[in-house]
Design a protein around this motif. Structure first.
Motif, PDB file in Angstrom:
ATOM      1  N   ASP A 187      -4.758  -1.411  -1.506  1.00 19.45           N
ATOM      2  CA  ASP A 187      -6.151  -0.880  -0.812  1.00 19.45           C
ATOM      3  C   ASP A 187      -7.858  -1.688  -0.700  1.00 19.45           C
ATOM      4  OD1 ASP A 187      -4.885   1.323   0.716  1.00 19.45           O
ATOM      5  OD2 ASP A 187      -5.360   2.658  -2.011  1.00 19.45           O
ATOM      6  N   MET A 235      -0.818   1.076   9.183  1.00 18.63           N
ATOM      7  CA  MET A 235      -1.008   2.502   8.311  1.00 18.63           C
ATOM      8  C   MET A 235      -1.182   3.485   9.112  1.00 18.63           C
ATOM      9  SD  MET A 235      -0.319   1.801   4.379  1.00 18.63           S
ATOM     10  CE  MET A 235      -1.116   3.436   4.158  1.00 18.63           C
ATOM     11  N   THR A 278       5.595   0.204 -12.209  1.00 20.46           N
ATOM     12  CA  THR A 278       4.292  -0.417 -12.181  1.00 20.46           C
ATOM     13  C   THR A 278       3.675  -1.354 -13.851  1.00 20.46           C
ATOM     14  OG1 THR A 278       4.346   2.073 -12.154  1.00 20.46           O
ATOM     15  CG2 THR A 278       1.908   1.662 -12.989  1.00 20.46           C
ATOM     16  N   ARG A 322       1.092  -1.082  -0.168  1.00 17.79           N
ATOM     17  CA  ARG A 322      -0.280   0.056   0.212  1.00 17.79           C
ATOM     18  C   ARG A 322       0.644   2.047  -0.489  1.00 17.79           C
ATOM     19  NH1 ARG A 322      -3.655  -0.733   4.604  1.00 17.79           N
ATOM     20  NH2 ARG A 322      -5.403   1.068   3.667  1.00 17.79           N
ATOM     21  N   VAL A 323       1.842   1.053   0.546  1.00  8.41           N
ATOM     22  CA  VAL A 323       2.961   2.515   0.330  1.00  8.41           C
ATOM     23  C   VAL A 323       4.028   2.826  -0.269  1.00  8.41           C
ATOM     24  CG1 VAL A 323       2.362   2.681   3.437  1.00  8.41           C
ATOM     25  CG2 VAL A 323       4.664   1.360   2.071  1.00  8.41           C
ATOM     26  N   CYS A 324       3.666   1.110  -1.498  1.00  8.17           N
ATOM     27  CA  CYS A 324       4.862   1.175  -2.510  1.00  8.17           C
ATOM     28  C   CYS A 324       4.570   1.749  -3.446  1.00  8.17           C
ATOM     29  CB  CYS A 324       4.982  -0.644  -3.099  1.00  8.17           C
ATOM     30  SG  CYS A 324       3.556  -0.797  -4.785  1.00  8.17           S
ATOM     31  N   PRO A 325       5.600   2.597  -4.515  1.00  8.18           N
ATOM     32  CA  PRO A 325       5.454   3.271  -5.989  1.00  8.18           C
ATOM     33  C   PRO A 325       4.768   2.779  -6.575  1.00  8.18           C
ATOM     34  CG  PRO A 325       7.222   2.870  -5.145  1.00  8.18           C
ATOM     35  CD  PRO A 325       7.636   2.298  -4.892  1.00  8.18           C
ATOM     36  N   PHE A 326       4.817   1.640  -6.421  1.00 11.51           N
ATOM     37  CA  PHE A 326       3.837   0.918  -8.192  1.00 11.51           C
ATOM     38  C   PHE A 326       2.433   1.267  -7.922  1.00 11.51           C
ATOM     39  CE2 PHE A 326       7.885  -1.558  -7.668  1.00 11.51           C
ATOM     40  CZ  PHE A 326       8.828  -0.027  -8.208  1.00 11.51           C
ATOM     41  N   GLY A 327       1.638   2.325  -8.510  1.00 14.25           N
ATOM     42  CA  GLY A 327       0.329   2.071  -8.869  1.00 14.25           C
ATOM     43  C   GLY A 327      -0.514   1.110  -8.136  1.00 14.25           C
ATOM     44  N   PRO A 328      -0.190   0.049  -9.099  1.00 15.23           N
ATOM     45  CA  PRO A 328      -1.384  -1.248  -9.470  1.00 15.23           C
ATOM     46  C   PRO A 328      -1.017  -2.386  -7.924  1.00 15.23           C
ATOM     47  CG  PRO A 328       0.351  -1.662 -11.302  1.00 15.23           C
ATOM     48  CD  PRO A 328       0.313   0.172 -10.849  1.00 15.23           C
ATOM     49  N   LEU A 329      -0.080  -1.849  -7.463  1.00 12.77           N
ATOM     50  CA  LEU A 329       0.292  -2.612  -6.245  1.00 12.77           C
ATOM     51  C   LEU A 329      -0.455  -1.772  -4.793  1.00 12.77           C
ATOM     52  CD1 LEU A 329       3.673  -3.869  -6.349  1.00 12.77           C
ATOM     53  CD2 LEU A 329       1.861  -5.152  -6.578  1.00 12.77           C
ATOM     54  N   ARG A 330      -0.705  -0.657  -5.355  1.00  7.23           N
ATOM     55  CA  ARG A 330      -1.452   0.218  -4.164  1.00  7.23           C
ATOM     56  C   ARG A 330      -2.774  -0.675  -4.474  1.00  7.23           C
ATOM     57  NH1 ARG A 330       0.573   6.218  -3.657  1.00  7.23           N
ATOM     58  NH2 ARG A 330       2.799   6.309  -2.553  1.00  7.23           N
ATOM     59  N   GLN A 364     -10.043  -3.370   1.769  1.00  5.91           N
ATOM     60  CA  GLN A 364     -11.137  -2.677   2.109  1.00  5.91           C
ATOM     61  C   GLN A 364     -12.223  -4.095   2.143  1.00  5.91           C
ATOM     62  OE1 GLN A 364     -12.764  -0.409   2.896  1.00  5.91           O
ATOM     63  NE2 GLN A 364     -10.884   1.045   2.988  1.00  5.91           N
ATOM     64  N   MET A 381       1.159  11.053   4.262  1.00  8.54           N
ATOM     65  CA  MET A 381       2.374  10.035   4.296  1.00  8.54           C
ATOM     66  C   MET A 381       2.950   9.056   3.224  1.00  8.54           C
ATOM     67  SD  MET A 381       4.039   9.830   6.914  1.00  8.54           S
ATOM     68  CE  MET A 381       5.628   9.455   7.618  1.00  8.54           C
ATOM     69  N   ARG A 382       2.216   8.229   2.413  1.00  4.42           N
ATOM     70  CA  ARG A 382       2.847   7.813   1.587  1.00  4.42           C
ATOM     71  C   ARG A 382       3.616   8.371   0.177  1.00  4.42           C
ATOM     72  NH1 ARG A 382      -2.207   3.774  -1.300  1.00  4.42           N
ATOM     73  NH2 ARG A 382      -3.163   3.362   0.645  1.00  4.42           N
ATOM     74  N   TYR A 403       8.097   9.377  -0.008  1.00  3.18           N
ATOM     75  CA  TYR A 403       8.737   9.370  -1.540  1.00  3.18           C
ATOM     76  C   TYR A 403       9.850  10.926  -1.244  1.00  3.18           C
ATOM     77  CZ  TYR A 403       7.817   4.679  -1.363  1.00  3.18           C
ATOM     78  OH  TYR A 403       7.019   3.668  -1.142  1.00  3.18           O
ATOM     79  N   SER A 423       3.921  -5.012 -12.138  1.00  5.96           N
ATOM     80  CA  SER A 423       2.915  -4.740 -11.278  1.00  5.96           C
ATOM     81  C   SER A 423       1.751  -5.351 -12.004  1.00  5.96           C
ATOM     82  CB  SER A 423       3.187  -4.057  -9.923  1.00  5.96           C
ATOM     83  OG  SER A 423       3.211  -2.831 -10.143  1.00  5.96           O
ATOM     84  N   VAL A 434      -4.308  -2.807  -5.482  1.00  2.20           N
ATOM     85  CA  VAL A 434      -4.925  -4.758  -4.874  1.00  2.20           C
ATOM     86  C   VAL A 434      -4.268  -4.233  -2.942  1.00  2.20           C
ATOM     87  CG1 VAL A 434      -3.628  -6.911  -4.925  1.00  2.20           C
ATOM     88  CG2 VAL A 434      -3.571  -5.419  -6.545  1.00  2.20           C
ATOM     89  N   ILE A 484       1.852   4.322  10.785  1.00  2.63           N
ATOM     90  CA  ILE A 484       2.903   5.753   9.458  1.00  2.63           C
ATOM     91  C   ILE A 484       2.371   6.895   9.895  1.00  2.63           C
ATOM     92  CG2 ILE A 484       3.565   5.706   7.985  1.00  2.63           C
ATOM     93  CD1 ILE A 484       3.549   2.432   7.034  1.00  2.63           C
TER      94      ILE A 484
END
Lengths: 219, 281
Positions: free
Chosen positions: A55, A107, B35, A43-51, A59, B15-16, B20, B38, A53, A110
């Motif tokens: 989130d 979360m 991206t 959820r905090v990684c910079p890759f959109g698709p993983l975020r 939910q 914060m997320r 970076y 993934s 997934v 953090i």
């Protein structure tokens, strides 16, 4: 039925039930923590698709009722040619539910740190991994002690879902319904199981409060 | 619990993102590659799930076509109505009980305070399923006939009341001490202080948390089939036996529950953001 008679006849069942509840709770909680960390990283990684997934995962499993998930895993998955034994079904349900809440705890851990600290760390020239290792993770872990203690208790209560499938040995809630279908256990039959749960929850929160007092960050 | 009153963080600086640095060209390239990779991974995962459905024949029209019929949805909606009825009833009872337990605990009368504390901790430390089994077995053993509605509503309410008592207590603790001291100094009685000064503010602090607790109540009602009360889940089980479509029906019902609870959570967050209070669970 008196207490001595109840425990004389079903004492072994209750003991096995308590041990089953404890062991399922322990196994689940270990995996809950591992999965919660993994989901939080997503959820905090910079890759959109993983975020997305991550989130979505939170939910879904935060909002699905435990029984609905257990039924899906225990009765719908076999139709998709995925057959797990009953105990694994209950543990998997508990892990999926618990890890969503665990990730939420991480979360908010953090989020309480504050953007300013990260900015300050960066302006001091700390690298990304150092910011995580020295600033974010230690504080996040310390503020999540109490929420995670509550989560451990919640995980224990969730294992009561085991009463909805034929477990062997049964856990504490299953034992009570077993006793009551066999004899009129009355209020006492429930109190014995309840004491098992409440006592365990009491010990967990006692230990949790101790740890929290030692590591809490006063703001 | 003064953190309760801390205003919500301004939007946009999560914060997320703060973790970076503004990426340079090389990092940006890495992020693009990551991206894409993934996205492929996620797509592969979804494809694997769909394939499993296809291979096992679960995508066949006979498992899904009855969702196009109005009668299916009417029956599910009837169940949903049952869920809503029992959840609201349980919620209201829990609200009253939780408030009473909190008032008892903070009353300053030692024996009452101890009893309320024990009761609160008891209901918080016991799984709701155990309470449901209690109301399923014990009244019958004592010769009482209880309608299935109450066999479900009462245990769900009791389980929630313990949590709500703690939520209310957190709200009471969030009211600044100075106000109570001021009230004492102008000679108000303890009861007046509670009902005129503390409680009105405390309730306002905890409204989002109370809404969020409704999710737990809705979830707890899903074991209605134990007492054979016709809620959404129970009606879905009836449909499953008549259409012989287990996977699709349970999936749809799970999605309905997820959406309901998601909306309740959203409402809670919305109210929290508007009033600037924090949600406690």
């Amino acid at each position: 039925m008196g207490l001595s008679e109840l425990l004389g006849t079903y004492g072994q069942n209750y003991l096995n039930g308590l041990l089953a509840t404890w062991s399922m709770t322990a196994v689940s909680f270990v995996f809950v923590m591992v999965l919660a960390v993994a989901v939080t990283v997503m959820r905090v990684c910079p890759f959109g698709p993983l975020r997305v997934v991550g989130d979505l995962y939170v939910q879904i499993f935060r909002n699905i009722p435990g029984v609905a998930l257990l039924i899906l895993i225990a009765y719908a998955l076999p139709d998709l040619k995925i057959v797990l034994d009953w105990r694994t079904c209950v543990i998997a349900t508990t892990i999926l539910l618990g890890s969503a809440f665990g990730s939420e705890n991480f979360m908010s851990g953090i989020n309480t740190i504050g953007v300013g600290q990260v900015e300050a760390a960066r302006s001091l020239g700390l690298s990304f991994t150092k910011i995580l290792r020295r600033i974010v993770i230690p504080q996040a872990l310390r503020t999540t002690v109490l929420p995670m203690t509550n989560l451990l208790i919640a995980v224990m209560l969730t294992t009561a879902l085991g009463s909805q499938v034929p477990l062997n040995p049964q856990e504490l809630t299953g034992v009570v319904s077993y006793v009551n279908t066999r004899a009129t256990g009355g209020i006492l039959a429930f109190l014995v199981s309840a004491v098992g749960y409440v006592g365990t929850a009491f010990v967990i929160s006692l230990v949790g409060n101790r740890i929290d007092k030692r590591v809490r960050i006063l703001r | 619990m003064s953190a309760l009153r801390r205003a919500a963080r301004p939007r946009g600086t999560s914060m997320r993102d703060a973790l970076y640095e503004e990426p340079g060209p090389r990092t940006r390239r890495k992020i693009v590659i990551g991206t894409v990779l993934s996205a492929l991974l996620v797509a592969a995962g979804i494809a694997a799930v769909v394939r499993q459905f296809y291979v096992t024949g679960q995508l066949a029209p006979r498992y899904w076509s009855f969702f196009l019929e109005w009668t299916t949805w009417r029956f599910l909606l009837q169940g949903l109505l049952g869920t809503v009825e029992v959840a609201i009833t349980a919620g209201v009872i829990a609200l009253v009980l939780g408030l009473l337990l909190m008032l008892g605990r903070t009353s300053g009368v030692a024996p009452l305070s101890v009893v309320c504390r024990v009761v609160t901790d008891f209901f918080r430390g016991v799984p709701s399923l155990l309470l449901i089994y209690f109301f399923f077995f014990v009244p019958a053993q004592l010769g009482l006939k209880m309608p299935s509605f109450w066999m479900l509503a009462l245990p769900v309410a009791l389980a929630a009341s313990g949590v709500l008592a703690e939520v209310f207590r957190a709200g009471v603790n969030a009211v600044p001490k100075g106000q109570v001291e001021a009230a004492v100094s102008i000679g108000l009685s303890p009861a007046k202080i509670m009902f005129k000064i503390v409680l009105p503010q405390a309730v306002r602090y905890v409204i989002p948390s109370l809404i969020a607790q409704l999710v737990v109540v809705v979830k707890d009602t899903t074991v209605a089939y134990v007492v054979s009360y016709p809620d959404l889940m129970q009606n879905a089980r009836v449909l499953i036996t008549s259409y012989d479509a287990l996977v699709s029906m349970y999936l749809v019902v799970a999605v309905i529950y997820i959406l309901i609870n998601f909306l309740i959570n959203k409402a809670s967050v919305y109210v929290a953001n508007r009033t600037g209070v924090k949600i406690i669970r």
